[in-house]
Write an enzyme that holds these catalytic residues in place. Structure first.
Site, PDB file in Angstrom:
ATOM      1  N   HIS A  32       0.872  -1.245  -0.017  1.00 35.01           N
ATOM      2  CA  HIS A  32      -0.066   0.089   0.149  1.00 35.01           C
ATOM      3  C   HIS A  32       0.700   1.182   0.125  1.00 35.01           C
ATOM      4  O   HIS A  32       1.697   1.548   1.051  1.00 35.01           O
ATOM      5  CB  HIS A  32      -0.984  -0.048   1.171  1.00 35.01           C
ATOM      6  CG  HIS A  32      -1.896   1.068   1.258  1.00 35.01           C
ATOM      7  ND1 HIS A  32      -1.949   1.825   2.662  1.00 35.01           N
ATOM      8  CD2 HIS A  32      -2.660   1.575   0.500  1.00 35.01           C
ATOM      9  CE1 HIS A  32      -2.862   2.848   2.511  1.00 35.01           C
ATOM     10  NE2 HIS A  32      -3.438   2.506   1.405  1.00 35.01           N
TER      11      HIS A  32
ATOM     12  N   HIS B  94      -0.546  10.634  -2.369  1.00 32.19           N
ATOM     13  CA  HIS B  94      -2.158  10.456  -1.714  1.00 32.19           C
ATOM     14  C   HIS B  94      -3.203  11.559  -1.511  1.00 32.19           C
ATOM     15  O   HIS B  94      -4.154  11.487  -1.949  1.00 32.19           O
ATOM     16  CB  HIS B  94      -2.000   9.561  -0.469  1.00 32.19           C
ATOM     17  CG  HIS B  94      -3.201   9.297   0.134  1.00 32.19           C
ATOM     18  ND1 HIS B  94      -3.901   9.851   1.253  1.00 32.19           N
ATOM     19  CD2 HIS B  94      -3.959   8.206   0.073  1.00 32.19           C
ATOM     20  CE1 HIS B  94      -5.075   9.306   1.408  1.00 32.19           C
ATOM     21  NE2 HIS B  94      -5.231   8.261   0.751  1.00 32.19           N
TER      22      HIS B  94
HETATM   23  O1  G3P Z   1      -6.387   1.191  -2.682  1.00 36.45           O
HETATM   24  C1  G3P Z   1      -6.736   0.881  -1.247  1.00 36.45           C
HETATM   25  C2  G3P Z   1      -6.393   2.249  -0.511  1.00 36.45           C
HETATM   26  O2  G3P Z   1      -5.200   2.810  -1.047  1.00 36.45           O
HETATM   27  C3  G3P Z   1      -7.499   3.162  -0.599  1.00 36.45           C
HETATM   28  O3  G3P Z   1      -7.537   4.037   0.380  1.00 36.45           O
HETATM   29  O4  G3P Z   1      -7.108   6.391   0.980  1.00 36.45           O
HETATM   30  O5  G3P Z   1      -5.299   4.630   1.289  1.00 36.45           O
HETATM   31  O6  G3P Z   1      -5.779   5.635  -1.006  1.00 36.45           O
HETATM   32  P1  G3P Z   1      -6.318   5.243   0.358  1.00 36.45           P
HETATM   33 MG    MG Z   2      -4.762   4.467  -2.308  1.00 36.15          MG
END
Ligand code: G3P
Ligand code: MG
Length: 240
Positions: free
Chosen positions: A6, A48
């Site tokens: 992630h 992000h």
């Molecule tokens: O793609 C999974 C996750 O990244 C979604 O939430 O806010 O971490 O981008 P976020």
């Molecule tokens: Mg994400």
């Protein structure tokens, strides 16, 4: 079960940077997730938040910076001094880094708080140019973006990001021709797994970090997990 890092291996290096992606590769992750937005001059940048404040030494909206000015910011020091001077990547740099790696790339299009007209077309052009069309999943909380991606590139896989307790979401996935659901992990319950397996819809929950949760997701039969700690997940899977 694929272990998808992630924002890269973001527990160990500043999220969405080349260091975090390299760390994910060296840990043996089977996939990498990253987030994309557009700079003022229309470049696809990997970040992000809609603002640079949390992860750099600058302030303001990504959409208000030209790439050259985003590149002047330090995206590493907030995480640790050893990462001082880390730069924001453009998507092209990451595609270039990953071209000889055989994992899955999950590109999350951020298109909610700020709408970036044309971002799908730009992402499509880049994944075509770098020959990634068959090794990406495009995900988004904005499902109009997913439909738009399928219109531009019908063969591309899409993943539906969501948090709510959707009813029979495999039906919705089929309706918008999505390959996968990308739910918040707490939506992974037996009836959802049964329906998705029966209808051939992959399930890749986020963000699965706790060892108990990693084991639970593996036992539930998900296709992949999106995790900040790919090393922990890989070790657990080896022991199962
Ligand atoms: O793609 C999974 C996750 O990244 C979604 O939430 O806010 O971490 O981008 P976020
Ligand atoms: Mg994400």
């Amino acid at each position: 079960m694929k272990v998808i890092a992630h924002r890269g291996a973001s527990a160990y290096a500043p999220e969405n940077t080349m260091s975090a992606f390299k760390k994910a590769i060296s840990m043996g992750a089977g996939g990498i997730e990253l987030d994309v937005q557009l700079s003022r001059d229309g470049r696809v940048v990997v970040i992000h938040d809609e603002k640079v404040d949390r992860t750099s030494d600058g302030k303001g909206w990504v959409k208000d910076f030209d790439l050259i000015d985003l590149k002047a910011l330090d995206f590493g020091s907030w995480f640790g001094q050893e990462y001082a001077g880390e730069r924001i990547p453009v998507l092209e740099e990451v595609l270039d880094l990953l071209k000889d790696w055989d994992g899955l790339l999950n590109i999350e299009i951020k298109n909610g708080l700020i709408i970036y007209p044309g971002i799908e077309e730009k992402v499509a052009e880049l994944i075509k140019k770098y020959d990634f069309v068959n090794r990406v999943i495009i995900s988004s909380f904005n499902h109009y973006s997913l439909v738009e991606m399928k219109r531009i590139l019908p063969q591309v896989k899409t993943g539906i990001l969501y948090m709510a307790g959707l009813y029979e979401p495999w039906e919705y996935a089929k309706r918008i021709k999505a390959y996968a659901l990308h739910p918040a992990y707490y939506n992974v319950v037996p009836e959802i797994m049964e329906g998705c397996i029966k209808h051939g819809v992959a399930v890749n929950p986020f963000t699965v970090d706790h060892p108990d949760l990693i084991r639970k997701m593996a036992a539930a039969g998900v296709s992949g997990i999106i995790t900040n700690v790919p090393d922990v997940a890989i070790k657990i899977l080896e022991e199962m």
